[in-house]
Design a protein around this motif. Sequence first.
Motif, PDB file in Angstrom:
ATOM      1  N   TYR A 106       0.822  -1.206   0.000  1.00  0.00           N
ATOM      2  CA  TYR A 106       0.000   0.000   0.000  1.00  0.00           C
ATOM      3  C   TYR A 106       0.861   1.265   0.000  1.00  0.00           C
ATOM      4  CZ  TYR A 106      -3.521   3.452   1.235  1.00  0.00           C
ATOM      5  OH  TYR A 106      -4.348   4.558   1.216  1.00  0.00           O
ATOM      6  N   TYR A 107       1.789   1.373   0.951  1.00  0.00           N
ATOM      7  CA  TYR A 107       2.506   2.634   1.145  1.00  0.00           C
ATOM      8  C   TYR A 107       3.695   2.837   0.204  1.00  0.00           C
ATOM      9  CZ  TYR A 107      -0.356   3.521   5.210  1.00  0.00           C
ATOM     10  OH  TYR A 107      -1.427   3.775   6.021  1.00  0.00           O
ATOM     11  N   ARG A 108       3.976   1.888  -0.663  1.00  0.00           N
ATOM     12  CA  ARG A 108       5.060   2.097  -1.624  1.00  0.00           C
ATOM     13  C   ARG A 108       4.713   3.187  -2.637  1.00  0.00           C
ATOM     14  NH1 ARG A 108       4.744  -3.481  -5.249  1.00  0.00           N
ATOM     15  NH2 ARG A 108       2.612  -3.216  -5.995  1.00  0.00           N
ATOM     16  N   MET A 109       3.463   3.662  -2.633  1.00  0.00           N
ATOM     17  CA  MET A 109       3.106   4.776  -3.514  1.00  0.00           C
ATOM     18  C   MET A 109       3.551   6.126  -2.937  1.00  0.00           C
ATOM     19  SD  MET A 109      -1.035   4.785  -3.068  1.00  0.00           S
ATOM     20  CE  MET A 109      -1.833   4.760  -1.455  1.00  0.00           C
ATOM     21  N   ALA A 110       4.109   6.134  -1.720  1.00  0.00           N
ATOM     22  CA  ALA A 110       4.722   7.340  -1.158  1.00  0.00           C
ATOM     23  C   ALA A 110       6.149   7.446  -1.677  1.00  0.00           C
ATOM     24  CB  ALA A 110       4.709   7.283   0.371  1.00  0.00           C
ATOM     25  N   THR A 111       6.511   8.587  -2.234  1.00  0.00           N
ATOM     26  CA  THR A 111       7.831   8.718  -2.873  1.00  0.00           C
ATOM     27  C   THR A 111       8.982   8.489  -1.899  1.00  0.00           C
ATOM     28  OG1 THR A 111       7.876  11.116  -2.506  1.00  0.00           O
ATOM     29  CG2 THR A 111       6.917  10.338  -4.578  1.00  0.00           C
ATOM     30  N   MET A 112       8.777   8.840  -0.631  1.00  0.00           N
ATOM     31  CA  MET A 112       9.847   8.722   0.369  1.00  0.00           C
ATOM     32  C   MET A 112       9.615   7.540   1.303  1.00  0.00           C
ATOM     33  SD  MET A 112      11.448  11.202  -0.851  1.00  0.00           S
ATOM     34  CE  MET A 112      12.831  11.336   0.259  1.00  0.00           C
ATOM     35  N   VAL A 113       8.970   6.511   0.798  1.00  0.00           N
ATOM     36  CA  VAL A 113       8.625   5.365   1.636  1.00  0.00           C
ATOM     37  C   VAL A 113       9.860   4.673   2.193  1.00  0.00           C
ATOM     38  CG1 VAL A 113       8.527   3.745  -0.317  1.00  0.00           C
ATOM     39  CG2 VAL A 113       7.197   3.278   1.742  1.00  0.00           C
ATOM     40  N   SER A 114      10.961   4.650   1.458  1.00  0.00           N
ATOM     41  CA  SER A 114      12.184   3.987   1.931  1.00  0.00           C
ATOM     42  C   SER A 114      12.705   4.630   3.203  1.00  0.00           C
ATOM     43  CB  SER A 114      13.266   4.023   0.842  1.00  0.00           C
ATOM     44  OG  SER A 114      12.877   3.275  -0.277  1.00  0.00           O
ATOM     45  N   ILE A 115      12.700   5.967   3.215  1.00  0.00           N
ATOM     46  CA  ILE A 115      13.171   6.690   4.399  1.00  0.00           C
ATOM     47  C   ILE A 115      12.219   6.476   5.567  1.00  0.00           C
ATOM     48  CG2 ILE A 115      13.581   8.997   5.350  1.00  0.00           C
ATOM     49  CD1 ILE A 115      14.573   9.837   2.598  1.00  0.00           C
ATOM     50  N   ASP A 116      10.924   6.599   5.304  1.00  0.00           N
ATOM     51  CA  ASP A 116       9.924   6.439   6.370  1.00  0.00           C
ATOM     52  C   ASP A 116       9.970   5.034   6.972  1.00  0.00           C
ATOM     53  OD1 ASP A 116       9.048   8.998   6.024  1.00  0.00           O
ATOM     54  OD2 ASP A 116       7.382   8.472   4.729  1.00  0.00           O
ATOM     55  N   PHE A 117      10.049   4.025   6.125  1.00  0.00           N
ATOM     56  CA  PHE A 117      10.067   2.655   6.625  1.00  0.00           C
ATOM     57  C   PHE A 117      11.393   2.307   7.295  1.00  0.00           C
ATOM     58  CE2 PHE A 117       6.473   0.404   4.050  1.00  0.00           C
ATOM     59  CZ  PHE A 117       5.557   1.218   4.694  1.00  0.00           C
ATOM     60  N   SER A 118      12.463   2.971   6.915  1.00  0.00           N
ATOM     61  CA  SER A 118      13.743   2.740   7.597  1.00  0.00           C
ATOM     62  C   SER A 118      13.659   3.201   9.052  1.00  0.00           C
ATOM     63  CB  SER A 118      14.871   3.478   6.873  1.00  0.00           C
ATOM     64  OG  SER A 118      15.116   2.911   5.613  1.00  0.00           O
TER      65      SER A 118
END
Length: 536
Positions: A362-374
Amino acid sequence: MSLIDKIVDESNIREAIYSLKSNKGSKTPGVNGETIKDILNNEDEIVKRIKYELKGKYIPGKVKRVEIPKRDGGVRPLGIPEIYDRVVQMCIKQILEPIFEKEFYQNSFGFRVGHSTEHAIALCYHMVNMSKLHFVVDIDIKGFFDNINHKKLIKQLQRFKLIDNKILSIIKCMLKVETVLPNKEIILSEKGTPQGGVLSPLLSNIVLNELDWWIHSQWSGIKTKREYFNASTKSRALKETNLTEVKIVRYADDFKLFCRDRASAEKMFKLVKIFLKDRLKLDISEKKSKIVNLRKGYSYFLGIKFKAIKNRGKYTARSFVSEIATKGIQKMTKEQIKEIQKRPTAQAVLLFNSKIRGVQDYYRMATMVSIDFSKIGYIINKSLINRLGKPSNKRDKKYKLRYKGYNHQVWNVADVTLFTLQACKFKIPKLFSAKNKVMIEDKVELDSVADDLQLRSKLRHMRNSICDITGEYIGGRDDFYVHWIIPKEHGGTDNIENLMILHSSFKTILNSENKEDYYKDNENYQKLLETLSKYK
């Protein structure tokens, strides 16, 4: 055949039962304590009862009111009809939805077959990146589902000539149902529609469809003296006028108005507030509704927050996982880790993995998802160490397949590797029409699952249950036939352009050795022959 006859058609009723069975909510009991199991155990009797009551006098049971905790600390009231009434609502929805679907606005994405949150977010990005509309009017309707005006809704339904008085009478009964509150008090619903009802999402779209088209009439739908062949050319011409540029993106009762400047946004804020109050009898939440300059602040939508960031001289959308969503993800993962500690089984880990997979998808559509999930992953890893001990270097096949190229710390329980939340990259959300393609899970061919009720229902909805040759509505499940224009053995594909939705009578003719005789004697079969000949 009238609409009520199609609703009480046995194949439609059985399709409704099995569609409801696939819904997790079917296991939730209503006031009388019954679930989908009770329906399945008495399926034949239920079919007879629905036929009798909807043709005669239908009196729905009471609705159970429950309060669901919200991530922001509040509660969301949910109305749960009895399971029998949910089946009845599904029967009605399956027939009415294709009729209304043709009337819904293209920028509405909630509760519609072939439309999703991904499409809504993709359109928001498009508004920022391509349309360069950087002022957003965020409108929050106060208690939307609980405050839908019954008289207004019935008037909106009456505009459709196919909706006869019998169906209107049934819907009125559903709206005026008695509700049992958590304290056991019983009240009569004078407004609103049960948020846990099967028919409620469709009714909500019918209510707000009037808003969608009104916004459309303010800019994109303005009639001009000169006829333009594409929207972009017309838009450039309209910009030279003093008209207010505005476009809407809506998902259920959550919607945004995109404008070019603050003056336009302020004007639309006032007009929409008046429209909702005067035309739809709805109020807005003054605290939650506001105007946002995306170049300076964030707008929140469907768990995503986004703004316009200047990059190489151009403003583009940059988005993050919202704070409320972040807290929800952290809480969910910690609870699942606790469950694994208490019950260290493969089943517990698989449940954890399914939730992680759902969050990532679902949230991979957020451009900065890598940073947020880290950031979230760092907190999760601490919890994993505290409850499950040191990480392992072992990775099972499923993990390796999903997270190829990642080298994060992992934990194994019962020989199953726990999925890693932070192993997630941004994927550009796609915006496409539901009519462009038919999605088939696991590449199962249509013929092999033609009797599968759920898949047949999806196909019917995508083409609005209209026969491609006769232009008539296809009612019963047994009357529905899917035909490949170019057969698969000759290179044909499963794309919607290669599929024809036909009445089942055509299947016999297409497979008949004497089909040429039928084509000569019937204009519908002549149309079919002409259509097929174009592709030969």
